[in-house]
Design an enzyme around this catalytic site. Structure first.
Site, PDB file in Angstrom:
ATOM      1  N   SER A  25      28.793  57.369  89.469  1.00  0.00           N
ATOM      2  CA  SER A  25      28.096  57.851  90.663  1.00  0.00           C
ATOM      3  C   SER A  25      28.614  57.142  91.917  1.00  0.00           C
ATOM      4  O   SER A  25      28.480  57.653  93.021  1.00  0.00           O
ATOM      5  CB  SER A  25      26.597  57.584  90.517  1.00  0.00           C
ATOM      6  OG  SER A  25      26.382  56.208  90.247  1.00  0.00           O
ATOM      7  N   CYS A  88      29.451  55.085  83.456  1.00  0.00           N
ATOM      8  CA  CYS A  88      28.099  55.055  84.016  1.00  0.00           C
ATOM      9  C   CYS A  88      27.118  55.123  82.854  1.00  0.00           C
ATOM     10  O   CYS A  88      27.133  56.094  82.086  1.00  0.00           O
ATOM     11  CB  CYS A  88      27.918  56.260  84.940  1.00  0.00           C
ATOM     12  SG  CYS A  88      26.251  56.440  85.587  1.00  0.00           S
ATOM     13  N   CYS A 202      24.213  48.699  83.551  1.00  0.00           N
ATOM     14  CA  CYS A 202      24.609  49.593  84.633  1.00  0.00           C
ATOM     15  C   CYS A 202      25.965  49.064  85.070  1.00  0.00           C
ATOM     16  O   CYS A 202      26.121  47.844  85.265  1.00  0.00           O
ATOM     17  CB  CYS A 202      23.604  49.526  85.779  1.00  0.00           C
ATOM     18  SG  CYS A 202      24.194  50.322  87.295  1.00  0.00           S
ATOM     19  N   HIS A 204      27.435  49.039  87.736  1.00  0.00           N
ATOM     20  CA  HIS A 204      27.440  48.350  89.030  1.00  0.00           C
ATOM     21  C   HIS A 204      27.150  46.842  88.889  1.00  0.00           C
ATOM     22  O   HIS A 204      27.558  46.051  89.728  1.00  0.00           O
ATOM     23  CB  HIS A 204      26.364  48.930  89.958  1.00  0.00           C
ATOM     24  CG  HIS A 204      26.750  50.202  90.642  1.00  0.00           C
ATOM     25  ND1 HIS A 204      26.814  51.409  89.982  1.00  0.00           N
ATOM     26  CD2 HIS A 204      27.086  50.460  91.937  1.00  0.00           C
ATOM     27  CE1 HIS A 204      27.164  52.354  90.846  1.00  0.00           C
ATOM     28  NE2 HIS A 204      27.336  51.804  92.039  1.00  0.00           N
TER      29      HIS A 204
HETATM   30  N1  DGL Z   1      26.649  52.903  87.658  1.00  0.00           N
HETATM   31  C1  DGL Z   1      25.573  53.653  87.130  1.00  0.00           C
HETATM   32  C2  DGL Z   1      25.186  53.168  85.720  1.00  0.00           C
HETATM   33  O1  DGL Z   1      25.986  52.575  85.030  1.00  0.00           O
HETATM   34  C3  DGL Z   1      24.315  53.915  87.903  1.00  0.00           C
HETATM   35  C4  DGL Z   1      24.155  53.760  89.357  1.00  0.00           C
HETATM   36  C5  DGL Z   1      23.237  54.813  89.938  1.00  0.00           C
HETATM   37  O2  DGL Z   1      21.991  54.639  89.940  1.00  0.00           O
HETATM   38  O3  DGL Z   1      23.790  55.826  90.365  1.00  0.00           O
HETATM   39  O4  DGL Z   1      24.106  53.403  85.266  1.00  0.00           O
END
Ligand code: DGL
Length: 277
Positions: A25, A88, A202, A204
């Site tokens: 995302s 993700c 996540c 991120h």
């Molecule tokens: N990077 C995404 C994950 O691994 C999520 C970030 C979002 O909330 O879009 O879940």
């Protein structure tokens, strides 16, 4: 942790310039790309970020599944990747099965690294930081039952950390209070004081590992799936030829000026801005 399907292309079927498509995302998937660069530096990559849909973690299952299936369908037609990596956890835990049914390309997903965390913990108490959408998934329940049934798994959805990681890669300061709140949320759950292992569920969140380590204090280890995913991709593409005919690009669904804010970070990952998709 990686999750894979069985569609494997043999070497002679693959265009050497066919990219690996890494999808998230936002910029979280760069943590997976970094690990991929370590094992397959020669692999051409297209990084695709659905910044117009960010954040996924606060959306419904139906919204996420529809977006991810639609975008990946379009991108696989346009770029003919040899493999798609859904970098993700939110998209993978919700839409992986469905996307695999509709796309005829090997797909590696990203699911919370509960299995290695269960092997690492000494106290038997594991914290899990993910998005709100990820932590409520049956997929996560199944991982817990399969690999951590004899452990205590405490889950917390931390949308603020997604924003903090995005800000960090735009070169902005990370709000330490947001990091502290996430650590505190897990610590204040019954048994939370015993957490010695935290799953960064996540993609991120590994971008904030230093800040999180400081907030949790000594004696806490962090675990995520990036290296495992990279190894899985290397295994599924073993023996395939690679030619990089053009610089690797990052594409965004959001406005161009939004993408520009990440230019320096993208360069660190060997990516040029590639416009919108
Ligand atoms: N990077 C995404 C994950 O691994 C999520 C970030 C979002 O909330 O879009 O879940």
């Amino acid at each position: 942790m990686p999750s894979e399907n069985s569609a494997v292309l043999t070497a002679h079927q693959v265009d050497p310039a066919a990219p690996i498509l890494v999808f998230d995302s936002g910029v979280g998937g760069l943590t997976v790309l970094a690990a991929l660069r370590d094992v397959l530096p020669q692999a051409p990559v297209i990084y695709a970020a659905d910044t117009a849909g960010l954040p996924y973690g606060t959306k419904t299952e139906a919204q996420i599944a529809a977006r991810v299936a639609g975008l990946l369908g379009r991108m696989t037609e346009r770029f003919a990747p040899r493999l798609v990596c859904i970098a993700c956890n939110t998209a993978s835990t919700i839409a992986l099965g469905m996307v695999r049914e509709v796309l005829e390309v090997p797909i590696v997903g990203t699911v919370p690294a509960i299995k290695p965390a269960a092997a690492m913990t000494r106290t038997g108490t594991i914290g899990l930081l993910g998005t709100q959408a990820t932590i409520r998934q049956a997929y996560v329940d199944r991982l817990e039952q399969e690999f951590a049934a004899d452990k205590r798994l405490l889950r917390h959805g931390a949308p603020e950390l997604v924003e903090a990681a995005e800000a960090k890669l735009r070169g902005e300061a990370v709000d330490p209070a947001a990091i502290r709140r996430a650590a505190q949320a897990l610590r204040s759950m019954p048994g939370g004081a015993d957490i010695d292992t935290v799953v960064l569920a996540c993609t991120h969140f590994p971008l904030l590992e230093e800040e999180l380590a400081e907030a949790f204090g000594p004696g806490v280890s962090f675990v995520h799936g990036a290296q495992g995913i990279a190894r899985q991709i290397a295994r599924l593409t073993d023996g395939q030829p690679y030619t990089r005919r053009a610089p690797d690009r990052a594409l965004f669904t959001g406005p161009a000026d939004q993408a520009t804010a990440y230019a320096a970070a993208l360069a660190d990952y060997g990516l040029e801005e590639g416009g919108r998709f």
